[in-house]
Design an enzyme around this catalytic site. Structure first.
Site, mmCIF file in Angstrom:
data_model
loop_
_atom_site.group_PDB
_atom_site.id
_atom_site.type_symbol
_atom_site.label_atom_id
_atom_site.label_comp_id
_atom_site.label_asym_id
_atom_site.label_seq_id
_atom_site.Cartn_x
_atom_site.Cartn_y
_atom_site.Cartn_z
ATOM 1 N N ASP A 1 29.066 -50.363 -21.417
ATOM 2 C CA ASP A 1 28.134 -50.616 -22.662
ATOM 3 C C ASP A 1 28.944 -49.789 -23.973
ATOM 4 O O ASP A 1 28.460 -49.224 -24.740
ATOM 5 C CB ASP A 1 27.060 -49.865 -22.776
ATOM 6 C CG ASP A 1 26.089 -50.585 -21.586
ATOM 7 O OD1 ASP A 1 26.526 -51.638 -20.979
ATOM 8 O OD2 ASP A 1 24.787 -50.558 -21.389
ATOM 9 N N LYS B 1 24.008 -57.717 -18.965
ATOM 10 C CA LYS B 1 22.880 -56.875 -18.168
ATOM 11 C C LYS B 1 21.487 -56.971 -19.306
ATOM 12 O O LYS B 1 21.884 -56.883 -20.315
ATOM 13 C CB LYS B 1 22.787 -55.667 -17.357
ATOM 14 C CG LYS B 1 23.391 -54.852 -18.289
ATOM 15 C CD LYS B 1 23.673 -53.568 -17.592
ATOM 16 C CE LYS B 1 24.127 -52.493 -18.491
ATOM 17 N NZ LYS B 1 23.208 -52.198 -19.597
ATOM 18 N N CYS C 1 22.358 -45.989 -18.595
ATOM 19 C CA CYS C 1 23.386 -47.010 -17.973
ATOM 20 C C CYS C 1 24.315 -46.138 -16.918
ATOM 21 O O CYS C 1 24.550 -46.890 -16.075
ATOM 22 C CB CYS C 1 23.819 -47.759 -18.956
ATOM 23 S SG CYS C 1 22.396 -49.092 -19.619
HETATM 24 C C1 VGL Z 1 21.053 -48.113 -22.689
HETATM 25 C C2 VGL Z 1 19.134 -47.574 -23.611
HETATM 26 C C3 VGL Z 1 18.689 -49.028 -23.663
HETATM 27 C C4 VGL Z 1 22.433 -47.655 -22.153
HETATM 28 C C5 VGL Z 1 20.684 -49.652 -22.715
HETATM 29 O O1 VGL Z 1 23.310 -48.645 -22.192
HETATM 30 O O2 VGL Z 1 22.518 -46.461 -21.716
HETATM 31 N N1 VGL Z 1 20.189 -47.163 -23.103
HETATM 32 N N2 VGL Z 1 19.514 -49.985 -23.389
#
Ligand code: VGL
Ligand code: ZN
Length: 208
Positions: A13, A111, A156
């Protein structure tokens, strides 16, 4: 430490919304990018991931009445932290950060695409029902070691590391190449403790 022909790196991410200036900015999130760029060429396979939500995703506080960002609710039986709108499919915020060397990514896993359930792990949704296929991809390549870097340490990265162990991979979190959200307070420290207790190896990039 890196076993030849048996290793993969998950780059989790590295998207604009998780970097400074983004909708769900992780403090110093962009600092991990030069480290990740430096280590990627050392791995046999590099998997990039993107949080990739539809606009009506139920992890967004705005999609609930009388709820605020960082409130926790019960979402179809699962504890869910409510987030600001982030990583909406096709938006600038969902793009990889410009400084990330995406040429090094062999595949990209997206995702969090189902509106009713969040997906912190790169392997499966939070309800553990829908899989991403990453386990099969890695097993199909005879990968034994999974290294993880990116954002966020306590979401994540954490859930991906726990699932990686569950899948039977020797699992390493490259901690200087990760940054966390820290919601609720102390969450980063607690995730580290929990990862260690499940045999996740917490390592530094200089020791790779
Ligand atoms: C994430 C919060 C909401 C992450 C993704 O990538 O850690 N955290 N969506
Ligand atoms: Zn998300």
């Amino acid at each position: 430490m890196i076993r030849k022909n048996k290793n993969a790196l998950l780059v989790v991410d590295i998207q604009n919304d998780f970097c400074p200036g983004g909708k769900l900015a992780v403090a110093q999130g962009d600092e991990v990018i030069p480290i990740i760029n430096r280590i990627m060429p050392r791995f046999d396979r590099v998997v990039g991931t993107q949080d990739w939500h539809p606009k009506d995703h139920e992890s967004f506080a705005i999609n609930h009445h009388n709820k605020h960002v960082y409130d926790t609710i019960d979402l179809y039986g699962i504890q869910q932290v409510l987030w600001p709108v982030h990583c909406v499919q096709g938006s600038k915020g969902a793009d990889f950060h410009n400084d990330l060397n995406i040429d090094e990514l062999d595949i990209i896993v997206r995702k969090g695409t189902h509106p009713h359930v969040d997906s912190y792990s790169t392997f499966q949704d939070n309800d553990k029902k829908l899989k991403t296929g990453l386990k099969g991809y890695l097993k199909g390549l005879d990968i034994e070691q999974v290294f993880i870097a990116g954002l966020a340490t306590d979401y994540c990265v954490f859930y991906s590391a726990i699932d990686s162990i569950e899948c039977g991979f020797e699992t390493y979190v490259v901690i200087d190449a990760c940054r966390g959200v820290g919601v609720p307070e102390g969450n980063i420290e607690q995730s580290l403790e929990q990862m260690r207790s499940k045999n996740v190896n917490i390592i530094h990039s200089e020791n790779l």
